[in-house]
Write an enzyme that holds these catalytic residues in place. Structure first.
Site, mmCIF file in Angstrom:
data_model
loop_
_atom_site.group_PDB
_atom_site.id
_atom_site.type_symbol
_atom_site.label_atom_id
_atom_site.label_comp_id
_atom_site.label_asym_id
_atom_site.label_seq_id
_atom_site.Cartn_x
_atom_site.Cartn_y
_atom_site.Cartn_z
ATOM 1 N N HIS A 142 -34.390 -31.472 32.366
ATOM 2 C CA HIS A 142 -35.819 -31.176 32.464
ATOM 3 C C HIS A 142 -36.357 -30.988 31.057
ATOM 4 C CE1 HIS A 142 -39.629 -29.558 33.807
ATOM 5 N NE2 HIS A 142 -39.433 -28.489 33.045
ATOM 6 N N GLY A 162 -45.979 -25.434 27.873
ATOM 7 C CA GLY A 162 -46.827 -26.284 27.039
ATOM 8 C C GLY A 162 -46.151 -27.517 26.470
ATOM 9 N N LYS A 163 -45.050 -27.929 27.048
ATOM 10 C CA LYS A 163 -44.334 -29.108 26.528
ATOM 11 C C LYS A 163 -45.177 -30.375 26.668
ATOM 12 C CE LYS A 163 -40.793 -28.546 29.292
ATOM 13 N NZ LYS A 163 -41.234 -27.332 29.990
ATOM 14 N N ASP A 181 -41.198 -34.547 31.794
ATOM 15 C CA ASP A 181 -40.681 -33.776 32.931
ATOM 16 C C ASP A 181 -39.204 -34.017 33.184
ATOM 17 O OD1 ASP A 181 -41.111 -31.867 35.049
ATOM 18 O OD2 ASP A 181 -40.783 -33.532 36.417
ATOM 19 N N ARG A 247 -35.835 -17.223 9.973
ATOM 20 C CA ARG A 247 -36.982 -17.565 9.125
ATOM 21 C C ARG A 247 -36.610 -18.523 7.994
ATOM 22 N NH1 ARG A 247 -40.419 -12.270 7.695
ATOM 23 N NH2 ARG A 247 -41.796 -13.948 6.989
#
Length: 316
Positions: A142, A162-163, A181, A247
């Site tokens: 997926h 939000g892909k 999807d 980071r």
């Protein structure tokens, strides 16, 4: 879950426009399950150790010229033993005339005989490449697969994070969609996997609140691509306050898909973050790393030199 394909012999025959000289009674059910193709020269000479009967057998000029030298009794013995192994089919290349005894033994053991006018080496290499792609181990995931600056990026994360919206933003910026999807992934070598979309949903994107969008029609055919190697996995996660996110990116993270290690970037999302721009940078950065340049290591080395120099100045 890893799955394996098989290819119907009839499909191979149609794709390569081969002639069916003799079809076995089970012709429509014969499946090829191994990607290798063999030339049975040693077997015709009588050596059957390590013979692989699961492979398609291809007969060319070398084998045919040897067969011509055999007596009738030797031909009967040779072909009777060869076809007794019940391999998927015998493909005769270069339009070579099929020996009557070969045909007789093929019918006796119910083994299909095919023919082509192509050169032996040409058809063998083409069929191996075809079977290698068709029989590659595969799985499905997926996610959303996009091509950004030539890099295949697989976006994964919780549903609704939000892909698909990020993929559409990338399309507007000139990049390409491979799958939304559901992504079908095939292993094409020990170091590479390729992703594509299932036929049913190819070129479509689902946007919550809008519905299904046909990317090819809306953005043009240049905005879609049938398949692409997966070079980077980007895991999109909700931002958690207090979580210690990487980071610097000194330590590379990897994830295995079908046994192939693929770099992973984890990107936390908050309102206002432009994921499309971040993914463009991630794609370019991943390409740099493949070429041997690691900006994170360069920065840490520079910081270490700066700290060492400061320490020496304080000691004076």
């Amino acid at each position: 879950m890893i799955a394996m394909h098989s290819v119907l012999l009839d499909t191979l025959v149609n794709d390569f426009q081969l002639d069916v000289v003799f079809a076995s009674t089970d012709y429509d059910k014969i499946r090829l399950t191994v990607e290798d193709v063999s030339r049975p020269g040693l077997q015709i000479a009588g050596y059957f150790d390590h013979f692989e009967p699961m492979r398609l057998q291809v007969l060319g000029n070398v084998e045919a010229s040897y067969i011509e030298r055999l007596t009738q009794e030797e031909k009967v013995k040779t072909f009777d033993r060869l076809f007794g192994y019940k391999f998927p089919a015998l493909l005769v290349a270069r339009g070579i005339a099929i020996d009557p005894i070969c045909m007789e033994m093929a019918k006796k053991h119910n083994v299909t005989i095919l023919s082509t006018k192509e050169a032996t080496s040409t058809v063998v290499s083409a069929i191996i490449a075809y079977l290698k792609a068709a029989l590659a181990p595969y799985t499905s995931m997926h996610g959303v697969l996009v091509e950004v600056y030539g890099e295949g990026i697989l976006l994964v994360g919780d549903s609704g994070i939000g892909k698909s919206e990020t993929a559409v933003e990338l399309l507007k910026r000139g990049h390409r969609l491979i799958a939304d999807d559901a992504v079908e992934i095939h292993k094409i070598s020990n170091s590479a996997v390729v992703g594509s979309a299932p036929d049913l949903i190819r070129n479509y994107v689902e946007l919550r609140g809008i519905g299904i969008v046909n990317v090819a029609n809306l953005f043009g055919m240049g905005a879609v691509k049938a398949e692409n190697e997966i070079n980077l996995i980007v895991r999109i996660v909700p931002w958690e306050k207090g979580h210690n996110y990487d980071r610097l990116g000194v330590e590379e993270q990897f994830e295995e898909i079908l046994g192939v290690r693929i770099p992973v970037n984890t990107i936390p999302v908050t309102p206002g973050r432009n994921l499309a721009v971040i993914l463009e940078v991630a794609a370019m950065n991943n390409r740099q790393r493949k070429m041997g340049y690691n900006p994170a290591l360069e920065f840490t080395e520079r910081a270490d030199r700066h700290a060492q120099k400061k320490k020496e100045n304080m000691a004076k």
